[in-house]
Design a protein around this motif. Structure first.
Motif, PDB file in Angstrom:
ATOM      1  N   ALA A  56       0.807  -1.222   0.000  1.00  0.00           N
ATOM      2  CA  ALA A  56       0.000   0.000   0.000  1.00  0.00           C
ATOM      3  C   ALA A  56       0.843   1.277   0.000  1.00  0.00           C
ATOM      4  CB  ALA A  56      -0.926   0.011   1.218  1.00  0.00           C
ATOM      5  N   LEU A  57       2.148   1.154   0.192  1.00  0.00           N
ATOM      6  CA  LEU A  57       3.003   2.333   0.303  1.00  0.00           C
ATOM      7  C   LEU A  57       3.482   2.809  -1.062  1.00  0.00           C
ATOM      8  CD1 LEU A  57       5.240   1.491   3.396  1.00  0.00           C
ATOM      9  CD2 LEU A  57       2.944   2.465   3.325  1.00  0.00           C
ATOM     10  N   THR A  58       3.564   4.126  -1.216  1.00  0.00           N
ATOM     11  CA  THR A  58       4.128   4.704  -2.435  1.00  0.00           C
ATOM     12  C   THR A  58       5.647   4.583  -2.395  1.00  0.00           C
ATOM     13  OG1 THR A  58       4.392   6.921  -1.492  1.00  0.00           O
ATOM     14  CG2 THR A  58       2.235   6.385  -2.474  1.00  0.00           C
ATOM     15  N   ASP A  59       6.292   4.865  -3.525  1.00  0.00           N
ATOM     16  CA  ASP A  59       7.754   4.804  -3.583  1.00  0.00           C
ATOM     17  C   ASP A  59       8.380   5.731  -2.555  1.00  0.00           C
ATOM     18  OD1 ASP A  59       7.421   3.032  -5.632  1.00  0.00           O
ATOM     19  OD2 ASP A  59       8.073   4.397  -7.228  1.00  0.00           O
ATOM     20  N   LYS A  60       7.860   6.936  -2.447  1.00  0.00           N
ATOM     21  CA  LYS A  60       8.435   7.896  -1.503  1.00  0.00           C
ATOM     22  C   LYS A  60       8.222   7.435  -0.074  1.00  0.00           C
ATOM     23  CE  LYS A  60       9.990  11.263  -2.711  1.00  0.00           C
ATOM     24  NZ  LYS A  60      11.382  11.578  -3.112  1.00  0.00           N
ATOM     25  N   GLN A  61       7.074   6.841   0.206  1.00  0.00           N
ATOM     26  CA  GLN A  61       6.819   6.336   1.561  1.00  0.00           C
ATOM     27  C   GLN A  61       7.738   5.172   1.897  1.00  0.00           C
ATOM     28  OE1 GLN A  61       2.611   5.620   1.270  1.00  0.00           O
ATOM     29  NE2 GLN A  61       2.115   7.803   1.395  1.00  0.00           N
ATOM     30  N   LEU A  62       8.068   4.349   0.916  1.00  0.00           N
ATOM     31  CA  LEU A  62       9.038   3.275   1.137  1.00  0.00           C
ATOM     32  C   LEU A  62      10.403   3.853   1.499  1.00  0.00           C
ATOM     33  CD1 LEU A  62       8.154   0.874  -1.828  1.00  0.00           C
ATOM     34  CD2 LEU A  62       7.795   0.396   0.606  1.00  0.00           C
ATOM     35  N   GLN A  63      10.786   4.923   0.808  1.00  0.00           N
ATOM     36  CA  GLN A  63      12.075   5.566   1.097  1.00  0.00           C
ATOM     37  C   GLN A  63      12.083   6.166   2.502  1.00  0.00           C
ATOM     38  OE1 GLN A  63      12.099   8.247  -2.281  1.00  0.00           O
ATOM     39  NE2 GLN A  63      13.519   6.947  -3.413  1.00  0.00           N
ATOM     40  N   VAL A  64      10.966   6.763   2.897  1.00  0.00           N
ATOM     41  CA  VAL A  64      10.874   7.334   4.243  1.00  0.00           C
ATOM     42  C   VAL A  64      10.921   6.222   5.284  1.00  0.00           C
ATOM     43  CG1 VAL A  64       9.356   8.557   5.855  1.00  0.00           C
ATOM     44  CG2 VAL A  64       9.633   9.413   3.511  1.00  0.00           C
ATOM     45  N   ASP A  92      15.460  15.496  -0.035  1.00  0.00           N
ATOM     46  CA  ASP A  92      15.251  16.809  -0.630  1.00  0.00           C
ATOM     47  C   ASP A  92      13.761  17.184  -0.625  1.00  0.00           C
ATOM     48  OD1 ASP A  92      16.029  19.206  -1.772  1.00  0.00           O
ATOM     49  OD2 ASP A  92      15.918  18.450  -3.826  1.00  0.00           O
ATOM     50  N   ILE A  93      13.130  17.012   0.514  1.00  0.00           N
ATOM     51  CA  ILE A  93      11.745  17.408   0.683  1.00  0.00           C
ATOM     52  C   ILE A  93      11.622  18.195   1.987  1.00  0.00           C
ATOM     53  CG2 ILE A  93      10.770  15.477  -0.628  1.00  0.00           C
ATOM     54  CD1 ILE A  93      10.296  13.989   1.958  1.00  0.00           C
ATOM     55  N   ALA A  94      10.487  18.848   2.188  1.00  0.00           N
ATOM     56  CA  ALA A  94      10.271  19.629   3.404  1.00  0.00           C
ATOM     57  C   ALA A  94      10.045  18.702   4.599  1.00  0.00           C
ATOM     58  CB  ALA A  94       9.066  20.546   3.227  1.00  0.00           C
ATOM     59  N   GLU A  95      10.426  19.172   5.781  1.00  0.00           N
ATOM     60  CA  GLU A  95      10.226  18.369   6.993  1.00  0.00           C
ATOM     61  C   GLU A  95       8.737  18.101   7.224  1.00  0.00           C
ATOM     62  OE1 GLU A  95      11.728  18.329  11.660  1.00  0.00           O
ATOM     63  OE2 GLU A  95      12.490  19.838  10.246  1.00  0.00           O
ATOM     64  N   THR A  96       7.887  19.066   6.886  1.00  0.00           N
ATOM     65  CA  THR A  96       6.445  18.856   7.026  1.00  0.00           C
ATOM     66  C   THR A  96       5.963  17.740   6.097  1.00  0.00           C
ATOM     67  OG1 THR A  96       6.085  20.645   5.430  1.00  0.00           O
ATOM     68  CG2 THR A  96       5.930  21.199   7.775  1.00  0.00           C
ATOM     69  N   THR A  97       6.601  17.626   4.928  1.00  0.00           N
ATOM     70  CA  THR A  97       6.243  16.546   3.999  1.00  0.00           C
ATOM     71  C   THR A  97       6.638  15.191   4.570  1.00  0.00           C
ATOM     72  OG1 THR A  97       6.575  18.055   2.134  1.00  0.00           O
ATOM     73  CG2 THR A  97       6.518  15.703   1.634  1.00  0.00           C
ATOM     74  N   VAL A  98       7.782  15.142   5.255  1.00  0.00           N
ATOM     75  CA  VAL A  98       8.202  13.901   5.919  1.00  0.00           C
ATOM     76  C   VAL A  98       7.143  13.478   6.935  1.00  0.00           C
ATOM     77  CG1 VAL A  98       9.911  12.808   7.410  1.00  0.00           C
ATOM     78  CG2 VAL A  98      10.658  14.356   5.594  1.00  0.00           C
ATOM     79  N   LYS A  99       6.676  14.446   7.738  1.00  0.00           N
ATOM     80  CA  LYS A  99       5.664  14.130   8.749  1.00  0.00           C
ATOM     81  C   LYS A  99       4.386  13.605   8.099  1.00  0.00           C
ATOM     82  CE  LYS A  99       7.386  17.593  12.025  1.00  0.00           C
ATOM     83  NZ  LYS A  99       7.087  18.863  12.738  1.00  0.00           N
ATOM     84  N   THR A 100       4.021  14.190   6.946  1.00  0.00           N
ATOM     85  CA  THR A 100       2.833  13.724   6.226  1.00  0.00           C
ATOM     86  C   THR A 100       3.018  12.284   5.760  1.00  0.00           C
ATOM     87  OG1 THR A 100       2.318  15.972   5.478  1.00  0.00           O
ATOM     88  CG2 THR A 100       1.337  14.151   4.251  1.00  0.00           C
ATOM     89  N   HIS A 101       4.206  11.984   5.227  1.00  0.00           N
ATOM     90  CA  HIS A 101       4.493  10.619   4.784  1.00  0.00           C
ATOM     91  C   HIS A 101       4.460   9.638   5.960  1.00  0.00           C
ATOM     92  CE1 HIS A 101       5.176  11.351   0.615  1.00  0.00           C
ATOM     93  NE2 HIS A 101       6.261  12.091   0.778  1.00  0.00           N
ATOM     94  N   ARG A 159      12.359  -3.867  -2.514  1.00  0.00           N
ATOM     95  CA  ARG A 159      11.550  -2.833  -3.161  1.00  0.00           C
ATOM     96  C   ARG A 159      12.376  -1.574  -3.416  1.00  0.00           C
ATOM     97  NH1 ARG A 159       5.704  -3.596  -2.345  1.00  0.00           N
ATOM     98  NH2 ARG A 159       5.406  -5.684  -1.477  1.00  0.00           N
ATOM     99  N   LEU A 160      13.220  -1.224  -2.458  1.00  0.00           N
ATOM    100  CA  LEU A 160      14.066  -0.041  -2.622  1.00  0.00           C
ATOM    101  C   LEU A 160      15.068  -0.254  -3.757  1.00  0.00           C
ATOM    102  CD1 LEU A 160      14.708   0.927   1.097  1.00  0.00           C
ATOM    103  CD2 LEU A 160      13.308   2.178  -0.553  1.00  0.00           C
ATOM    104  N   ALA A 161      15.589  -1.474  -3.862  1.00  0.00           N
ATOM    105  CA  ALA A 161      16.551  -1.784  -4.923  1.00  0.00           C
ATOM    106  C   ALA A 161      15.914  -1.589  -6.300  1.00  0.00           C
ATOM    107  CB  ALA A 161      17.066  -3.211  -4.758  1.00  0.00           C
ATOM    108  N   ARG A 162      14.639  -1.919  -6.386  1.00  0.00           N
ATOM    109  CA  ARG A 162      13.956  -1.762  -7.662  1.00  0.00           C
ATOM    110  C   ARG A 162      13.722  -0.298  -8.014  1.00  0.00           C
ATOM    111  NH1 ARG A 162      11.004  -6.441  -5.839  1.00  0.00           N
ATOM    112  NH2 ARG A 162       9.242  -5.173  -5.143  1.00  0.00           N
ATOM    113  N   LEU A 163      13.788   0.562  -6.978  1.00  0.00           N
ATOM    114  CA  LEU A 163      13.590   1.995  -7.230  1.00  0.00           C
ATOM    115  C   LEU A 163      14.856   2.673  -7.744  1.00  0.00           C
ATOM    116  CD1 LEU A 163      11.510   3.081  -4.090  1.00  0.00           C
ATOM    117  CD2 LEU A 163      10.683   2.448  -6.357  1.00  0.00           C
TER     118      LEU A 163
END
Length: 231
Positions: free
Chosen positions: A160-168, A186-195, A223-227
């Motif tokens: 269910a996780l997006t690529d960015k959520q997997l990275q987080v 390279d994203i905002a700290e508020t975006t990290v909290k949202t993820h 999954r990360l390797a595939r990204l």
């Protein structure tokens, strides 16, 4: 002013960590205990004033994680950070699962230790990144496991996780703080909290540590390797 208690049976270590805390966290009040019973007695006398307890799992009367369990049962609201010479990844995760808010190996350099304490006092969980980024040991296969058919299509909670959520999530598993994750991705700290909020919701867990425990580390790594971009 924060009040910290150090529960460790080695006077030289208490002296060393006390000096580091006084120098790096000016204004802190420091209490000491040389046993779990001594710590519980001090907590009973000043529980409302103690902001953080640093617990050595090697206390003679602590019996490792059983001592942490006893402490959590007696003082469920008191934040506890484990300080130990042990560096086993599973022990770290078990400590966090039992309610510790951090795990600091005794070999941690002074600057990193102080940053870990600041992170915990700021309301975050600290995991040693150098240990958490190592892949967990592969468990020995059951001797009859080859008889059971593989289930490659079994659903994974990570689906269910997006690529960015997997990275987080991968960086959460390394013990990285939101600020570090934001810088690395390279994203905002508020975006990290949202993820992070989305990860907890999708994995149906209530905390970062539960998310780490719920994630299959081998599956996450694959999954990360595939990204990764291919040459």
């Amino acid at each position: 002013m924060n009040t910290l208690m150090v529960a460790d049976d080695h006077p030289l270590f208490r002296e060393a960590i006390g000096a580091a805390i006084r120098a790096g966290l000016p204004g802190c009040r420091l209490l000491e205990a040389d046993s779990l019973d001594d710590a519980l007695k001090g907590i009973a006398e000043e529980e409302e004033d103690i902001d953080l307890l640093l617990l050595d799992l090697g206390l003679p009367d602590a019996a490792g994680l059983a001592g942490l369990e006893r402490l959590r049962e007696a003082c469920p609201a008191l934040p506890v950070v484990v300080i130990s010479a042990e560096r086993e990844r599973n022990l770290i995760l078990e400590s966090i699962a039992l309610g510790a808010v951090g795990y600091i190996p005794k070999s941690t350099p002074r600057r990193a230790m102080l940053e870990a304490l600041r992170q915990v006092l700021g309301g975050q969980i600290y995991l040693p990144p150098d240990i958490m980024r190592r892949p967990p040991a592969t468990p020995a296969a059951d001797h009859d496991s080859f008889l059971a058919p593989a289930a490659p299509d079994a659903p994974s909670p990570l689906d269910a996780l997006t690529d960015k959520q997997l990275q987080v999530l991968a960086r959460l598993a390394r013990g990285e703080a939101n600020k570090v994750i934001a810088r690395e991705l390279d994203i905002a700290e508020t975006t990290v909290k949202t993820h992070v909020s989305a990860i907890l919701r999708k994995l149906n867990v209530g905390s970062r540590v539960q998310a780490i425990l719920a994630a299959d580390q081998a599956d996450l790594a694959a999954r990360l390797a595939r990204l990764q971009p291919r040459d």
